[in-house]
Design a protein around this motif. Structure first.
Motif, PDB file in Angstrom:
ATOM      1  N   ALA A  62       0.823  -1.212   0.000  1.00  0.00           N
ATOM      2  CA  ALA A  62       0.000   0.000   0.000  1.00  0.00           C
ATOM      3  C   ALA A  62       0.854   1.257   0.000  1.00  0.00           C
ATOM      4  O   ALA A  62       0.463   2.292  -0.544  1.00  0.00           O
ATOM      5  N   VAL A  63       2.021   1.183   0.618  1.00  0.00           N
ATOM      6  CA  VAL A  63       2.925   2.326   0.717  1.00  0.00           C
ATOM      7  C   VAL A  63       4.322   1.861   0.315  1.00  0.00           C
ATOM      8  O   VAL A  63       4.784   0.807   0.762  1.00  0.00           O
ATOM      9  N   VAL A  64       4.990   2.653  -0.525  1.00  0.00           N
ATOM     10  CA  VAL A  64       6.330   2.294  -0.992  1.00  0.00           C
ATOM     11  C   VAL A  64       7.261   3.492  -0.842  1.00  0.00           C
ATOM     12  O   VAL A  64       6.903   4.625  -1.182  1.00  0.00           O
ATOM     13  N   VAL A  65       8.439   3.237  -0.297  1.00  0.00           N
ATOM     14  CA  VAL A  65       9.536   4.205  -0.280  1.00  0.00           C
ATOM     15  C   VAL A  65      10.631   3.667  -1.186  1.00  0.00           C
ATOM     16  O   VAL A  65      11.035   2.511  -1.059  1.00  0.00           O
ATOM     17  N   ASP A  66      11.099   4.495  -2.104  1.00  0.00           N
ATOM     18  CA  ASP A  66      12.192   4.121  -3.003  1.00  0.00           C
ATOM     19  C   ASP A  66      13.113   5.334  -3.098  1.00  0.00           C
ATOM     20  O   ASP A  66      12.839   6.279  -3.841  1.00  0.00           O
ATOM     21  N   SER A  67      14.182   5.329  -2.314  1.00  0.00           N
ATOM     22  CA  SER A  67      15.036   6.510  -2.214  1.00  0.00           C
ATOM     23  C   SER A  67      16.510   6.130  -2.312  1.00  0.00           C
ATOM     24  O   SER A  67      16.901   5.026  -1.937  1.00  0.00           O
ATOM     25  N   GLU A  68      17.300   7.086  -2.808  1.00  0.00           N
ATOM     26  CA  GLU A  68      18.743   6.903  -2.908  1.00  0.00           C
ATOM     27  C   GLU A  68      19.444   7.851  -1.943  1.00  0.00           C
ATOM     28  O   GLU A  68      19.043   9.002  -1.774  1.00  0.00           O
ATOM     29  N   TYR A  69      20.525   7.350  -1.344  1.00  0.00           N
ATOM     30  CA  TYR A  69      21.270   8.090  -0.331  1.00  0.00           C
ATOM     31  C   TYR A  69      22.759   7.988  -0.646  1.00  0.00           C
ATOM     32  O   TYR A  69      23.203   7.043  -1.310  1.00  0.00           O
ATOM     33  N   SER A  70      23.512   8.941  -0.138  1.00  0.00           N
ATOM     34  CA  SER A  70      24.961   8.870  -0.324  1.00  0.00           C
ATOM     35  C   SER A  70      25.668   9.381   0.920  1.00  0.00           C
ATOM     36  O   SER A  70      25.163  10.244   1.639  1.00  0.00           O
ATOM     37  N   THR A  71      26.832   8.804   1.170  1.00  0.00           N
ATOM     38  CA  THR A  71      27.729   9.295   2.221  1.00  0.00           C
ATOM     39  C   THR A  71      29.098   9.499   1.594  1.00  0.00           C
ATOM     40  O   THR A  71      29.490   8.767   0.684  1.00  0.00           O
ATOM     41  N   PRO A  72      29.875  10.489   2.055  1.00  0.00           N
ATOM     42  CA  PRO A  72      31.157  10.799   1.422  1.00  0.00           C
ATOM     43  C   PRO A  72      32.307  10.001   2.015  1.00  0.00           C
ATOM     44  O   PRO A  72      32.159   9.266   2.986  1.00  0.00           O
ATOM     45  N   GLU A  73      33.470  10.189   1.424  1.00  0.00           N
ATOM     46  CA  GLU A  73      34.704   9.636   1.978  1.00  0.00           C
ATOM     47  C   GLU A  73      34.997  10.306   3.318  1.00  0.00           C
ATOM     48  O   GLU A  73      34.921  11.531   3.447  1.00  0.00           O
ATOM     49  N   GLU A  74      35.327   9.506   4.325  1.00  0.00           N
ATOM     50  CA  GLU A  74      35.608  10.025   5.665  1.00  0.00           C
ATOM     51  C   GLU A  74      36.919   9.424   6.178  1.00  0.00           C
ATOM     52  O   GLU A  74      37.291   8.311   5.792  1.00  0.00           O
ATOM     53  N   SER A  96      16.896   6.678   7.718  1.00  0.00           N
ATOM     54  CA  SER A  96      16.228   7.780   7.029  1.00  0.00           C
ATOM     55  C   SER A  96      15.031   7.248   6.243  1.00  0.00           C
ATOM     56  O   SER A  96      13.960   7.861   6.224  1.00  0.00           O
ATOM     57  N   ALA A  97      15.220   6.104   5.573  1.00  0.00           N
ATOM     58  CA  ALA A  97      14.120   5.509   4.807  1.00  0.00           C
ATOM     59  C   ALA A  97      12.972   5.091   5.717  1.00  0.00           C
ATOM     60  O   ALA A  97      11.796   5.245   5.358  1.00  0.00           O
ATOM     61  N   LEU A  98      13.274   4.556   6.908  1.00  0.00           N
ATOM     62  CA  LEU A  98      12.222   4.197   7.866  1.00  0.00           C
ATOM     63  C   LEU A  98      11.439   5.433   8.276  1.00  0.00           C
ATOM     64  O   LEU A  98      10.210   5.388   8.447  1.00  0.00           O
ATOM     65  N   ASP A  99      12.132   6.561   8.431  1.00  0.00           N
ATOM     66  CA  ASP A  99      11.456   7.806   8.780  1.00  0.00           C
ATOM     67  C   ASP A  99      10.555   8.268   7.640  1.00  0.00           C
ATOM     68  O   ASP A  99       9.444   8.765   7.865  1.00  0.00           O
ATOM     69  N   GLU A 100      11.026   8.098   6.421  1.00  0.00           N
ATOM     70  CA  GLU A 100      10.192   8.438   5.266  1.00  0.00           C
ATOM     71  C   GLU A 100       8.948   7.549   5.208  1.00  0.00           C
ATOM     72  O   GLU A 100       7.846   8.018   4.889  1.00  0.00           O
ATOM     73  N   LEU A 101       9.120   6.278   5.522  1.00  0.00           N
ATOM     74  CA  LEU A 101       7.977   5.365   5.523  1.00  0.00           C
ATOM     75  C   LEU A 101       6.977   5.755   6.603  1.00  0.00           C
ATOM     76  O   LEU A 101       5.756   5.749   6.368  1.00  0.00           O
TER      77      LEU A 101
END
Length: 713
Positions: free
Chosen positions: A177-189, A367-372
């Motif tokens: 019923a509800v779908v989250v489809d998101s892309e995320y990035s983290t930099p070199e640390e 973050s995706a769980l929060d979006e959901l």
């Protein structure tokens, strides 16, 4: 003269706050780091690193340098001793960077190409800076991006589950019923510990002695023995005081080069790395590109779970940042898929860095769980409660204990979560928008075989010897308390000696496994000693010693899913005119086994949470595509949270002893950073109504939020 030692029943040291037993030595300067230990006739080596991103060394023009004042030798691929890099060590195959000067290959900017050794550090540096190295350059590629060509899925192995899956993912996503489809990035640390990497090597009485700053003396000794084809008994490594490591202080070029130079010159040689050199020679956290797809019923129950993660690695050594692994423990679904992929580029090899995998992976997943939760109209904590698994979602194993909901319950109460209006962008103080966010945390709780010796001394004290490492974590103090309780004496009667490979094999300080593994060995040796002393008799001048080896005990552990858990909470203020984000307060509640020393444990957790602020808002290493080198590889260009950036941070825990552990320990070294960046990012969304899926959340990205471009980074 002989003495009788009494074991007066004293218990209760574990669980009470104790200052560090080496604290006075550290603040007075009596405790020395590896670069501070004096040696007679000490020479100094200075590394020369490649300035091209790919190619071969055509020539090293050492003759002019050898004529400079104080210069003793110049080592390079044409003059250095041979080593054997074709071996498998404790943690697998070595990074080829440690097989220094064995050929003319240059696989990235910052590859060691020469070592200048001189009488003083200043002479060595001056000569190294004028040494001319000529190259035959080849085209290079340092461009990392999601799904780019050359990306592949590594093979599964006992040390790496690259991909897991069950169920029909496409079908469950289609029927959700509800779908989250998101892309995320983290930099070199980068790790950037307080103490730079340093090692001194010398030959003494036919043995190789190395004074080093590392995370495991027996680990480093074993690798050096293999590299130089030595009898392991002829290598001794000591590392008594370490000023931070975070995963970077294993076997690195500086130790190998110090041994090479000491062998060539037959005198002690020390090699110390500069900050700039540490950006290429000792590993780092790879940038990641991640995609999370979640499908749920209207009430938030997950039907589909898909976490795909990608990181870069060097062309000479494969390292996988297992960012997609966190969901294998945290959340179940009818269809569940995770995969970690890599792409080889002309860059240095990444390595373990505090909470490898879980730190960047938790940013994307939480973050995706929060979006959901937002899409379902459900409180983020309620959503997580509805998706609590009864057993390991992928392994199917029972949890040794799982108190993540207790962490959320206690954290919500103390943070005032019930008063939170879930609608974003409503709270304002002048030009500041305010918001709060939360995220879950988890990290594996492992244990590895270790050995220890405990001696009852003739003067009534006890000496513990174990090849543990204290990276600033308070391990030396924790082991003192553990030994005191095991012996039923006051901690003041216990003296713990650590970080000497001659004490025998022990687990490295890593993976939040160190103190737990060492505690088992100390407990076993102390128990054996008590049995010996119970037989009666006097203590001879040399003392009475009992030794332990926990290999059998560790091997007999029952199969369970062992993890620490936690809940992170953050409140932020966002300046709508400048784009600045300030974290006003953070709270972390953790279920991480029995806490040995609350004082140093809280310090560890707060330190991890502080790093989470850095990760969310500051840390980002940039690489120039044209040259392949870092842009501003120093503390002026590489930003991290300073005092003014760190607000009130509280860390606490719920009762969560591990019943299968002799002390009840799980491990706390890494869980403090897990979920922290996600909690901050979720709070920024609550403040502004815009999602930031690319770290760090810089002011320019916040300002772009006003034009609807923030999620693009």
């Amino acid at each position: 003269m002989t003495t009788t030692t009494s074991l007066t029943a004293v218990t209760g040291s574990v669980g009470t706050a104790h200052t560090r037993v080496e604290g006075r030595d550290k603040v007075t300067g009596a405790a020395r780091y590896a670069a501070d230990v004096p040696f007679a006739e000490l020479a100094h080596g200075w590394m020369v690193l490649s300035t091209v991103a790919r190619g071969r060394v055509r020539s090293v023009e050492s003759e002019p340098v050898l004529a400079m004042p104080g210069v003793l030798t110049v080592l390079h691929h044409g003059s250095a001793p041979r080593v054997d890099g074709d071996y498998t060590g404790v943690l697998g195959r070595p990074d080829p960077i440690v097989a220094c000067f064995q050929n003319d290959q240059v696989p990235f900017v910052g590859w060691p190409v020469a070592l200048v050794v001189a009488e003083t550090p200043e002479q060595a540096r001056e000569a190294a800076e004028v040494l001319v190295v000529r190259y035959d350059e080849e085209p290079h590629d340092v461009d990392f991006s999601a799904g780019r060509s050359g990306t592949y899925t590594p093979q599964n192995s006992p040390a790496l589950q690259a991909e897991t899956g069950k169920g029909d993912l496409d079908a469950e996503l289609a029927s959700s019923a509800v779908v989250v489809d998101s892309e995320y990035s983290t930099p070199e640390e980068h790790h950037s510990p307080m103490e730079p990497h340093a090692a001194m090597a010398r030959w003494e009485g036919g043995r190789l002695e190395v004074i080093d700053s590392n995370q495991g003396t027996t680990w480093v000794a074993d690798e050096l023995a293999k590299l130089f084809s030595l009898d392991p008994a002829s290598v001794r490594v000591r590392s008594e005081h370490v000023g931070g490591a975070f995963g970077s202080k294993g076997v690195r070029p500086h130790q190998v080069l110090a041994v090479m130079a000491a062998t060539v010159l037959d005198r002690p040689v020390r090699v110390v790395l500069t900050r700039r050199q540490m950006f290429s020679a000792v590993g780092y956290r790879s940038p990641t590109a991640q995609r999370v797809r979640l499908g749920a019923d209207a009430d938030g129950r997950l039907r589909a779970f898909d976490h795909q993660a990608q990181n870069l690695t060097s062309r000479v050594h494969e390292f996988v940042e297992q960012s997609a692994s966190m969901g294998r423990v945290m959340y179940d679904a009818d269809a569940h898929h995770t995969v970690n992929r890599v792409v080889p580029l002309d860059v240095p090899t990444p390595t373990w860095m505090r909470a490898p995998g879980e730190a960047p992976g938790s940013f994307a997943l939480e973050s995706a769980l929060d979006e959901l939760a937002e899409k379902c109209g459900i409180d983020p904590i309620v959503l997580r409660a509805r998706n609590e698994p009864a057993a390991g979602p992928v392994s199917g194993l029972p949890f040794s204990s799982r108190n993540v909901l207790a962490c959320f319950q206690e954290g919500a109460r103390r943070f005032g979560w019930a008063e939170r209006d879930p609608r974003p962008g409503l709270r304002r103080e002048g030009r500041w928008l305010l918001g709060t966010g939360t995220a879950a945390a988890t990290y594996p709780s492992g244990v590895a075989p270790s050995t220890a010796a405990v001696t009852a001394e003739a003067d009534g004290t006890f000496t513990v010897r174990i090849s543990a490492a204290d990276l600033g974590t308070g391990a030396r103090t924790a082991l003192t308390l553990i030994a005191a309780d095991a012996l039923e004496v006051e901690p003041g009667r216990v003296h713990v000696r650590i970080a000497d490979s001659d004490f025998g094999p022990a687990m490295i300080a890593g993976g939040s496994m160190g103190t737990r593994s060492w505690a088992w060995a100390v407990m076993a040796a102390a128990g054996e000693l008590r049995e010996q002393l119970a037989l009666g008799g006097d203590i001879p001048p040399q003392g009475v010693t009992a030794r332990s080896d926990t290999s059998a005990a560790v091997g007999a552990l029952s199969a369970k899913e062992r993890h620490s858990f936690g809940a992170q909470f953050a409140e932020v203020a966002v300046d709508t005119t400048s784009g600045e984000v300030r974290v006003r307060r953070m709270l972390g509640i953790f279920a991480a086994g029995r806490i040995v020393n609350p004082l140093t444990a809280r310090s560890q957790l707060v330190g991890g949470m502080t790093w989470g602020i850095s990760m969310a808002l500051h840390e980002e290493a940039a690489r120039d595509r044209a040259s392949g080198s870092h842009v501003a590889a120093d503390f002026a260009g590489y930003h991290f949270a300073a005092n003014a950036d760190v607000p009130l941070i509280e860390a606490d825990w719920v009762d969560d002893p591990d019943a299968d552990d002799p002390v009840g320990i799980k491990g706390i070294g890494e869980i403090g950073i897990v979920g922290a960046a996600a909690a901050v990012a979720n709070a920024v969304w609550h403040a502004t109504g815009v999602r930031h899926r690319n770290l760090p959340i810089r002011p320019d990205r916040v300002l772009l939020a006003g034009t609807g471009e923030a999620t693009a980074g």
